[in-house]
Design an enzyme around this catalytic site. Structure first.
Site, PDB file in Angstrom:
ATOM      1  N   GLY A  68      65.947  27.783  -9.146  1.00 38.61           N
ATOM      2  CA  GLY A  68      65.810  27.495 -10.780  1.00 38.61           C
ATOM      3  C   GLY A  68      67.206  27.267 -11.036  1.00 38.61           C
ATOM      4  N   ASN A 105      68.396  24.146 -11.858  1.00 35.33           N
ATOM      5  CA  ASN A 105      68.172  23.225 -12.715  1.00 35.33           C
ATOM      6  C   ASN A 105      67.510  23.646 -13.925  1.00 35.33           C
ATOM      7  OD1 ASN A 105      68.886  20.166 -11.723  1.00 35.33           O
ATOM      8  ND2 ASN A 105      68.005  21.110  -9.926  1.00 35.33           N
ATOM      9  N   LYS A 136      42.887  22.566  -7.081  1.00 34.63           N
ATOM     10  CA  LYS A 136      44.112  22.101  -8.078  1.00 34.63           C
ATOM     11  C   LYS A 136      43.532  22.064  -9.458  1.00 34.63           C
ATOM     12  CE  LYS A 136      47.086  18.970  -6.509  1.00 34.63           C
ATOM     13  NZ  LYS A 136      48.695  19.289  -6.692  1.00 34.63           N
ATOM     14  N   MET A 158      57.107  22.440  -6.227  1.00 33.79           N
ATOM     15  CA  MET A 158      56.946  21.723  -4.568  1.00 33.79           C
ATOM     16  C   MET A 158      55.301  21.260  -4.703  1.00 33.79           C
ATOM     17  SD  MET A 158      59.686  21.331  -3.477  1.00 33.79           S
ATOM     18  CE  MET A 158      61.382  21.805  -3.880  1.00 33.79           C
ATOM     19  N   ARG A 159      54.875  20.847  -5.685  1.00 30.89           N
ATOM     20  CA  ARG A 159      53.617  20.407  -5.467  1.00 30.89           C
ATOM     21  C   ARG A 159      52.979  19.104  -6.242  1.00 30.89           C
ATOM     22  NH1 ARG A 159      50.087  24.397  -4.114  1.00 30.89           N
ATOM     23  NH2 ARG A 159      51.563  26.228  -4.026  1.00 30.89           N
ATOM     24  N   ASN A 210      60.742  14.104 -13.146  1.00 29.57           N
ATOM     25  CA  ASN A 210      60.954  14.860 -12.003  1.00 29.57           C
ATOM     26  C   ASN A 210      62.515  14.594 -11.541  1.00 29.57           C
ATOM     27  OD1 ASN A 210      60.861  16.490  -9.667  1.00 29.57           O
ATOM     28  ND2 ASN A 210      60.410  14.771  -8.488  1.00 29.57           N
ATOM     29  N   HIS A 234      65.130  14.337  -8.230  1.00 29.51           N
ATOM     30  CA  HIS A 234      64.877  14.393  -6.551  1.00 29.51           C
ATOM     31  C   HIS A 234      66.073  14.196  -6.096  1.00 29.51           C
ATOM     32  CE1 HIS A 234      62.605  13.869  -2.748  1.00 29.51           C
ATOM     33  NE2 HIS A 234      63.563  12.768  -2.690  1.00 29.51           N
TER      34      HIS A 234
HETATM   35  C1  GRF Z   1      66.416  20.483  -6.582  1.00 30.48           C
HETATM   36  O1  GRF Z   1      67.449  19.866  -5.684  1.00 30.48           O
HETATM   37  C2  GRF Z   1      65.546  19.201  -6.855  1.00 30.48           C
HETATM   38  O2  GRF Z   1      66.180  17.854  -6.694  1.00 30.48           O
HETATM   39  C3  GRF Z   1      64.529  19.194  -5.904  1.00 30.48           C
HETATM   40  O3  GRF Z   1      64.498  20.826  -5.560  1.00 30.48           O
HETATM   41  C4  GRF Z   1      65.499  21.511  -5.880  1.00 30.48           C
HETATM   42  C5  GRF Z   1      65.438  22.596  -6.933  1.00 30.48           C
HETATM   43  O4  GRF Z   1      66.658  23.274  -6.921  1.00 30.48           O
HETATM   44  N1  GRF Z   1      63.490  18.690  -6.080  1.00 30.48           N
HETATM   45  P1  GRF Z   1      66.433  24.525  -7.944  1.00 30.48           P
HETATM   46  O5  GRF Z   1      65.290  25.103  -7.844  1.00 30.48           O
HETATM   47  O6  GRF Z   1      66.612  23.769  -9.307  1.00 30.48           O
HETATM   48  O7  GRF Z   1      67.804  25.196  -7.891  1.00 30.48           O
END
Ligand code: GRF
Length: 195
Positions: A11, A13, A64, A89-90, A106, A108
């Protein structure tokens, strides 16, 4: 604008976005954290910020569509208008895509279309690329395939390993994601993106 952040792990981000909101640099409000991993660190990060959490176990649902229906109900109750995937992650299915497509983004950790899917950082190290980076894109039914909104590149250092590259990529994410979300919200306010 009311944002729901979807996350499955640390988390960082989520925290970066919440911090920018609290600093008055992002004109949105995180109305809900959605997490598919009860016990994930991101849940504690939301709790200390008094942000409501909808944590669920996918395996407790028949499919789902069932758990996405439960999420949708929460999103509607909280009048959420943007879904921010931040380490969720889904894949997002039609139950959420239909009402929210064009309002789901999203982040990435690679320059898509290079290195989609899991462990993009490890893929970049493995491939020996000299440049990699971060992509923010709209989410569609595919994996990391929606229209690209923003990207930022970094050079990979000599002898860089996965851990050091991940650290530098995440530092970019924490700056780029809140900034890009703010730009999108302002564009909507100016009616440049149809609501
Ligand atoms: C991030 O690097 C994002 O780009 C990827 O998963 C990671 C999540 O990191 N999809 P966090 O949980 O936000 O620390």
């Amino acid at each position: 604008h009311k944002l729901a952040v979807f996350a499955s792990g640390t988390g960082s981000n989520f925290d970066a976005i919440a911090e920018q909101i609290e600093a008055g640099r992002l004109d949105g409000k995180i109305g809900l954290l959605v997490c598919d991993q009860p016990g994930a660190k991101v849940i504690d990060k939301a709790t200390v910020r008094n942000i409501p959490v909808f944590a669920f176990q996918p395996k407790e649902f028949p499919a789902k569509a069932a758990f996405e229906q439960a999420i949708l109900k929460e999103l509607q109750e909280k009048h959420i208008d943007w879904i921010i995937l931040a380490g969720y992650m889904r894949l997002v299915g039609p139950t959420l895509l239909a009402p929210f497509e064009g309002r789901i983004i999203n982040i990435h950790p690679s320059l898509l279309p290079a290195f989609p899917g899991k462990d993009a950082i490890g893929q970049a190290i493995e491939a020996g690329v000299k440049v990699t980076g971060v992509t923010i894109h709209f989410v569609d039914e595919g994996m990391d395939t929606g229209a690209i909104i923003e990207q930022e590149a970094i050079r990979v250092k000599e002898e860089e390993d996965r851990a050091s590259l991940q650290k530098r990529v995440q530092a970019i994410e924490h700056n780029l994601f809140p900034k890009t979300i703010q730009r999108l919200l302002m564009a909507v306010n100016r009616e440049e993106i149809k609501s």
